[in-house]
Design a protein around this motif. Structure first.
Motif, PDB file in Angstrom:
ATOM      1  N   GLU A 102      -9.081  27.599   8.197  1.00  0.00           N
ATOM      2  CA  GLU A 102      -9.794  28.766   7.685  1.00  0.00           C
ATOM      3  C   GLU A 102     -10.826  28.260   6.691  1.00  0.00           C
ATOM      4  OE1 GLU A 102      -7.809  32.821   6.650  1.00  0.00           O
ATOM      5  OE2 GLU A 102      -7.890  31.642   4.801  1.00  0.00           O
ATOM      6  N   GLN A 103     -12.101  28.553   6.974  1.00  0.00           N
ATOM      7  CA  GLN A 103     -13.190  28.003   6.162  1.00  0.00           C
ATOM      8  C   GLN A 103     -13.240  28.622   4.775  1.00  0.00           C
ATOM      9  OE1 GLN A 103     -16.039  29.196   4.676  1.00  0.00           O
ATOM     10  NE2 GLN A 103     -17.870  28.156   5.427  1.00  0.00           N
TER      11      GLN A 103
ATOM     12  N   ALA B 112     -12.986  23.216   0.848  1.00  0.00           N
ATOM     13  CA  ALA B 112     -13.754  23.524   2.059  1.00  0.00           C
ATOM     14  C   ALA B 112     -12.972  24.321   3.094  1.00  0.00           C
ATOM     15  CB  ALA B 112     -14.259  22.230   2.699  1.00  0.00           C
ATOM     16  N   ALA B 113     -11.646  24.099   3.192  1.00  0.00           N
ATOM     17  CA  ALA B 113     -10.884  24.822   4.210  1.00  0.00           C
ATOM     18  C   ALA B 113      -9.390  24.699   3.965  1.00  0.00           C
ATOM     19  CB  ALA B 113     -11.202  24.266   5.609  1.00  0.00           C
TER      20      ALA B 113
ATOM     21  N   ASN C 114     -15.455  26.834  17.405  1.00  0.00           N
ATOM     22  CA  ASN C 114     -15.236  28.159  16.807  1.00  0.00           C
ATOM     23  C   ASN C 114     -14.072  28.858  17.487  1.00  0.00           C
ATOM     24  OD1 ASN C 114     -16.137  29.252  19.191  1.00  0.00           O
ATOM     25  ND2 ASN C 114     -18.140  29.888  18.402  1.00  0.00           N
ATOM     26  N   GLU C 115     -13.838  30.129  17.101  1.00  0.00           N
ATOM     27  CA  GLU C 115     -12.663  30.866  17.600  1.00  0.00           C
ATOM     28  C   GLU C 115     -12.664  31.035  19.120  1.00  0.00           C
ATOM     29  OE1 GLU C 115     -11.062  34.379  14.975  1.00  0.00           O
ATOM     30  OE2 GLU C 115     -13.120  33.896  14.372  1.00  0.00           O
TER      31      GLU C 115
ATOM     32  N   MET D 139     -14.312  32.255   5.502  1.00  0.00           N
ATOM     33  CA  MET D 139     -13.047  32.665   6.112  1.00  0.00           C
ATOM     34  C   MET D 139     -13.050  32.575   7.648  1.00  0.00           C
ATOM     35  SD  MET D 139     -11.478  33.209   3.310  1.00  0.00           S
ATOM     36  CE  MET D 139      -9.919  34.045   3.542  1.00  0.00           C
ATOM     37  N   MET D 140     -14.100  32.001   8.266  1.00  0.00           N
ATOM     38  CA  MET D 140     -14.088  31.879   9.725  1.00  0.00           C
ATOM     39  C   MET D 140     -13.028  30.860  10.149  1.00  0.00           C
ATOM     40  SD  MET D 140     -17.561  29.649  10.560  1.00  0.00           S
ATOM     41  CE  MET D 140     -17.361  29.695  12.349  1.00  0.00           C
ATOM     42  N   THR D 141     -12.474  31.074  11.336  1.00  0.00           N
ATOM     43  CA  THR D 141     -11.463  30.154  11.840  1.00  0.00           C
ATOM     44  C   THR D 141     -12.134  29.131  12.743  1.00  0.00           C
ATOM     45  OG1 THR D 141      -9.885  31.958  11.775  1.00  0.00           O
ATOM     46  CG2 THR D 141      -9.259  30.025  13.068  1.00  0.00           C
ATOM     47  N   VAL D 142     -11.859  27.833  12.489  1.00  0.00           N
ATOM     48  CA  VAL D 142     -12.433  26.766  13.312  1.00  0.00           C
ATOM     49  C   VAL D 142     -11.342  25.763  13.667  1.00  0.00           C
ATOM     50  CG1 VAL D 142     -14.753  26.950  12.317  1.00  0.00           C
ATOM     51  CG2 VAL D 142     -13.083  25.405  11.286  1.00  0.00           C
TER      52      VAL D 142
END
Lengths: 304, 406
Positions: free
Chosen positions: B343-344, B327-328, B373-374, B386-389
């Motif tokens: 990083e998702q 998952a991340a 979120n970012e 790939m989004m950063t959380v």
């Protein structure tokens, strides 16, 4: 000089094969020889050797198993016995067995026979450096490649000109495992009954599958034949012709060997008409076994 | 009294540079990779020379080793360029090459003298004399055929001191590796040159032709097949180590980061635990739990304790193995706020149960309580690849920890 090598399943058949024109008989037994028409004991091998020698012919003994420690432990004694009966050559594919041949320094030449793994002149040159007097070519090679390989080597490459080829060797009893899983009644199957696999996506496929003490062996749908290419082979120095009767017993196999002997004489006399020989081979061929050229007539680039 | 001869190496597969680094972070003593040519995994992400150099530098900084598989069985002309290939590998600092074709072995000896050569499992080494043969030629190590039993390895060890590498985990050929050309004959793809189509895993009809007509031997609607379940020697590592195996090999250059990191982590932990104190070694059930989280098929011991029976083949409906998803990946951790930056890799959100794991066999479960979120905005889910959380974690994590979910 073209040499015809034929598998021999018994003393009787050996005699008929020599009459039919075989120059060299190929025989062997458990646990050192793989995929033989019938595994023979040492006494039977010795009788065949005596017969062959009395007729000016040779015998190669199959020692082509993938050997485990236990076989290696027994191999030295087997080699000594084969040397005493003066067999003419061995077919060996296990590097451990090759090391033992070197160590024992017995006066028996060996040809390198590792099935699918013999695919280039450079490989064969390596085994010649380890004492091999020749090698058995993989059946996945094209004739173009075989010719290129033979041109680079001064020892003979043995080519299967007739018979099935093994396309899979498993150490597992794949038929027994299947019948155990399905709880099928194995007794309904005769011991020497040959079963076939079919890939449902390829209606014409029928791969013979045989289980024995070495595991499971699957063979090609077709009996390979190079009858139509024998002249080209001869012109290019591919003069060691193997005929394998692992799936074709008795006189039926002998007749085919005789036909190849006749083809050889026709080539030597400059009177070889391939179409005629192919037609005659088709008549001798068992009905349910297709004939084909496998990879031999493909372009090397067609297989990746 | 158990006497441990020598601690074996844990050898992991690496399909690309990212997997190489992960495998080493998660405890692999060595990794094996493929180059752009001469290998058998044409579909695995193979390494360019630049990537190899980076991988080798990364490994050597951490006292790990990199082996390059060049185990193709060459036909005429296939060996072209092999001398330059081996020379370059040697100059890059690769620790060994894995080869099965004697023609390539000779090229390697001539082009890169001193570069250690390991015999690939494709050459089916099954006895002690064969090991001695390859030692006499100058090889440093032999990867055993998968058909060899524990007792046979013990016998080999008594007769020879060449390094022995043996598979402990992963998918298996049902045939003697290298002695199967089903793909060649069925789909014109050369199994020994990287084209294996896994025809052994197909379904087949089974019949006789005794009177010229086909009579089916298929029983109970179950087609004939010859698909092996996977290998796992996790429960028998003491046997492997005591038998004298020098390198414990994990299969899978095509496998994911999630798989490679998990399997390397488990074997690292188990081998360390045993070698630390063989007398008092106790199997940790957590190793088993972790292994099943990435298992793709049933697991078995292959030929190590006897010839495999029908239970070691895939028949009927495959057993349901609960699937875990990667998952991340952790990018950073703030011990003050106890927040991890992630990083998702797969969609997850608040309320879901997740697991974090990291090197040295650290792992813990938790529920996702919060998510930002970012831009620091509170969100319910992390839906974008790939989004950063950022999220609060129940226990400390570190960069390269991974998060999975069911």
């Amino acid at each position: 000089m073209i040499e015809i090598i034929a598998t021999a399943e018994s003393m009787n058949q050996a005699e008929a094969l020599i009459d039919a024109g075989a120059d060299r008989l190929y025989a062997g037994g458990h646990p050192f020889g793989l995929r033989l028409p019938r595994p023979l004991g040492l006494e039977e091998i010795e009788s065949i050797v005596r017969l062959a020698h009395s007729r000016g012919k040779a015998v190669t003994v199959a020692c082509n198993a993938l050997m485990h420690n236990k076989q290696i432990d027994q191999f030295a004694a087997y080699l000594t016995q084969l040397a005493e009966m003066k067999v003419d050559a061995l077919a060996v594919g296990d590097p451990g067995a090759i090391l033992m041949l070197k160590e024992q320094a017995l006066p028996i030449p060996y040809i390198y026979d590792a099935g699918t793994l013999v695919t280039s002149a450079e490989q064969i040159a390596f085994w010649i450096g380890q004492g091999a007097s020749g090698a058995v070519a993989a059946r996945e090679l094209t004739l173009k490649e075989l010719i290129m390989m033979q041109q680079k080597l001064d020892r003979p490459i043995e080519v299967l000109v007739y018979g099935p080829t093994c396309i899979h060797q498993s150490g597992r009893p794949l038929l027994t495992n299947y019948f155990h899983y399905t709880s099928g009644d194995r007794a309904s199957r005769l011991d020497d009954q040959v079963l076939f696999l079919r890939d449902p996506k390829n209606a014409g496929s029928q791969y013979p599958i045989i289980e024995d003490t070495d595991g499971t062996h699957i063979f090609s749908t077709e009996d390979l034949t190079l009858m139509g290419q024998l002249k080209i082979m001869h012109e290019n120095g591919l003069d060691t012709w193997k005929l394998d009767g692992v799936l074709l017993r008795g006189d039926a196999f002998v007749s085919i060997v005789a036909l190849f002997d006749e083809a050889r004489r026709a080539i030597e006399a400059g009177a070889f008409v391939p179409e005629s020989f192919i037609n005659r081979l088709k008549k001798l061929q068992p009905e349910h076994r297709p004939l084909g050229t496998g990879f031999y007539m493909k372009n090397p680039e067609d297989v990746h | 009294m158990k006497t441990m001869v020598k601690k074996p190496e844990v050898l992991a597969p690496a399909g690309n540079l990212e997997k190489l680094k992960m495998a080493i972070r998660y405890g692999a003593d060595a990794v094996y990779i493929g180059g752009q040519a001469f290998g058998l995994r044409s579909r695995a992400g193979n390494f360019s020379y630049e990537e190899m150099a980076e991988g080798v530098a990364f490994a050597h900084e951490r006292s790990s080793r990199v082996y390059v598989a060049a185990n193709m069985v060459t036909h005429e002309g296939d060996g072209r360029g092999a001398d330059a290939f081996f020379k370059t590998l040697q100059s890059i600092g690769v620790d060994a090459v894995i080869v099965s074709d004697p023609a390539l072995i000779v090229v390697c000896f001539n082009a890169a003298p001193g570069l250690p050569v390991h015999l690939s499992t494709q050459a089916s080494a099954t006895n002690y004399k064969t090991l001695e043969f390859w030692k006499s030629i100058g090889l440093e190590r032999v990867v055993l055929a998968r058909e060899v039993g524990i007792e046979e390895i013990r016998g080999m060890r008594q007769h020879t001191d060449i390094e022995i590498e043996a598979f402990v985990h992963g998918a298996m050929c049902i045939a003697y590796s290298g002695r199967c050309t089903l793909s060649n004959h069925m789909v014109n793809r050369d199994a020994n040159r990287g084209g294996c189509a896994q025809s052994c895993r197909w379904k087949y009809d089974l019949f006789d032709l005794d009177d010229g007509e086909a009579h089916s031997h298929v029983q109970g609607g179950e087609p004939f097949s010859m698909s092996a379940v996977d290998l796992s020697m996790l429960h028998h590592l003491p046997d492997m180590i005591e038998a004298g195996v020098n390198s414990l090999k994990i299969e899978g250059r095509m496998k994911s980061i999630h798989y490679v990191s998990t399997v390397a982590n488990v074997y690292r932990s188990a081998v360390d635990a045993y070698c630390r104190d063989p007398e008092h070694f106790v199997f940790d059930p957590a190793w088993d739990e972790e292994i099943w989280k990435v298992a793709q098929r049933d697991l078995s011991t292959g030929f190590y304790y006897g010839v495999p029976n029908e239970k070691e083949q895939l028949f009927g409906k495959p057993r349901k193995i609960p699937k875990y998803t990667f998952a991340a990946q952790v990018l950073a951790y703030d011990p003050v706020t106890r927040r991890a930056t992630l990083e998702q890799r797969n969609n997850f959100g608040i309320g879901e149960e997740v697991e974090f794991y990291g090197p040295n066999f650290v792992h813990f479960k938790q529920t996702v309580h919060d998510l930002w979120n970012e831009d620091g905005e509170a969100i319910d889910r992390a839906p974008n690849p790939m989004m950063t959380v950022t999220m609060t974690v129940d226990a400390p994590v570190a960069p390269y920890f991974l998060m999975r979910k069911k």
